[in-house]
Scaffold this active site. Structure first.
Site, mmCIF file in Angstrom:
data_model
loop_
_atom_site.group_PDB
_atom_site.id
_atom_site.type_symbol
_atom_site.label_atom_id
_atom_site.label_comp_id
_atom_site.label_asym_id
_atom_site.label_seq_id
_atom_site.Cartn_x
_atom_site.Cartn_y
_atom_site.Cartn_z
ATOM 1 N N ASP A 94 37.179 45.017 37.317
ATOM 2 C CA ASP A 94 38.156 44.724 38.360
ATOM 3 C C ASP A 94 39.540 45.083 37.840
ATOM 4 O OD1 ASP A 94 38.332 43.332 41.173
ATOM 5 O OD2 ASP A 94 40.085 42.693 40.039
ATOM 6 N N TYR B 228 49.936 41.200 43.445
ATOM 7 C CA TYR B 228 49.163 39.963 43.207
ATOM 8 C C TYR B 228 49.969 38.980 42.371
ATOM 9 C CZ TYR B 228 45.059 42.197 45.175
ATOM 10 O OH TYR B 228 44.185 42.794 46.037
#
Ligand code: 1CP
Length: 328
Positions: free
Chosen positions: A51, A126
């Site tokens: 990820d 994020y």
């Protein structure tokens, strides 16, 4: 694209009881999940199961991937002090990536393994928002209101991603993809001023392998994303590949771009659109067929196998008929 296992029962069985980020730190699980779609669909390349948040986690940043939500940050970044508190990433903290790549290659053989990382803007979104966001309003306010802190943050995130990519390439990944998934929320002027230089630094750090550069909704940024140093520009489903090929000047290979939502359409309609993507892709000097974004978890895996099979049997003729030849 997040194609790996999400729609495969064998993926769900293997992952049951293991948190997403924990699974990314387990080389055997990473290798197995990476290989599952290759065995099942006979795709021409594998993409490492990992990820974009893995290098942050490895560095010690408080991040979790919450099922059904995505990445969530414990202490969102608000100012320069927060940026300066971000830890260094030592390549040794990513040693499990090298192990995972080597285990994967042992079964993959000649088939190429593609590595990837998140681009600084998408990672910054994020960290600043604290989690997934639609508008990226806090991110843009930070970018424009605190330009020095922004540049330091993106430089730091670029170092994380460059270290992550280097670990994958040094262990045997033969191409990489830089995901700037959310860059499409920016104007081209802001992208060029505040984002492109940071992505360029990451792409330049792996100039020894072909580099794919992708974002969602980036039809207006394709040229700028090419200018950042991409060998292949990834295109989402909104821009037809022949239009994208003209925009980037006809000299750059493209990746894309079947609409993932169409995977649940009746097969004849889906097949018609797969053929259209192949024909449109023939306008570029090279084309990697994939989806315009990730595979929905509810996708019937047999449909993916059928698409790969259609491409293998029909793409050479469709490309030739669309005017592409080996000599082009
Ligand atoms: O095929 C593969 O499995 C490749 C592995 C892969 C990749 C390439 C995963 C596993 N994540 C990614 C990249 C990634 N992660 C991106 C860039 C690609 C894209 O645009 O989709 C992004 C934005 C993330 C962040 C992330 N991780 C999200 C998105 C959240 C949001 O903002 O909408 C999500 C849902 C995750 C979790 C995740 N990562 C990967 C998988 C298979 C999942 C689903 C969770 C699970 O299976 O438990």
């Amino acid at each position: 694209m997040r194609q790996a296992g999400r729609s495969l029962p064998e993926y769900r069985r293997l992952r049951a009881g293991t948190a997403m980020l924990d699974s990314c730190f387990d080389p055997e699980m990473v290798a197995e999940v990476t290989l599952q779609p290759v065995r099942c669909h006979q795709v021409d390349a594998a993409i490492l199961f990992s990820d974009i948040m893995v290098p942050l986690k490895a560095a010690g940043v408080g991040v979790d991937i919450v099922a059904g939500t995505g990445p969530v940050i414990e202490h969102p970044v608000r100012d320069l002090d927060d940026v300066r508190a971000l830890p260094d990433l030592d390549p040794a903290q990513l040693s499990m990536i090298g192990d995972a790549v080597r285990l994967t290659l042992a079964e993959l053989g000649e088939r190429p393994l593609i590595g990837f990382a998140g681009a600084p803007f998408t990672l910054a979104s994020y960290l600043i928002e604290g989690g997934p966001s639609r508008e990226h309003a806090k991110t843009k306010a930070f970018m424009v209101g605190q330009p020095d802190a922004w540049n330091e943050l993106c430089a730091r995130l670029g170092e994380y991603s460059a270290t992550f990519l280097r670990a994958q390439v040094d262990a045997g990944a033969v191409a990489v993809q830089l995901f700037d998934s959310w860059a499409g929320s920016l104007s081209e002027a802001d992208y060029r001023e505040s984002v492109l230089p940071h992505s360029r630094a990451v792409l330049a750090s792996v100039s020894d392998v072909p580099r794919i550069h992708f974002g969602v909704g980036t039809g207006e940024l394709l040229v700028a994303m090419r200018d950042a140093g991409a060998d292949v520009v990834g295109v989402d489903w909104r821009t037809p590949l022949d239009v994208a090929a003209r925009r980037v000047g006809g000299m750059t290979a493209l990746q894309g771009n079947l609409d993932p939502a169409l995977l649940s359409a009746p097969w004849p309609e889906l097949a018609r659109r797969v053929r259209r993507v192949i024909r449109e892709g023939a306008a570029a000097p090279g084309h990697i067929f994939t989806l315009g974004h990730g595979v929905p978890a509810t996708t019937d895996p047999d449909v993916l196998t059928r698409i790969v099979d259609l491409i293998h049997t029909e793409a050479p003729d469709l490309r030739a008929a669309a005017g592409w030849s080996q000599d082009n």
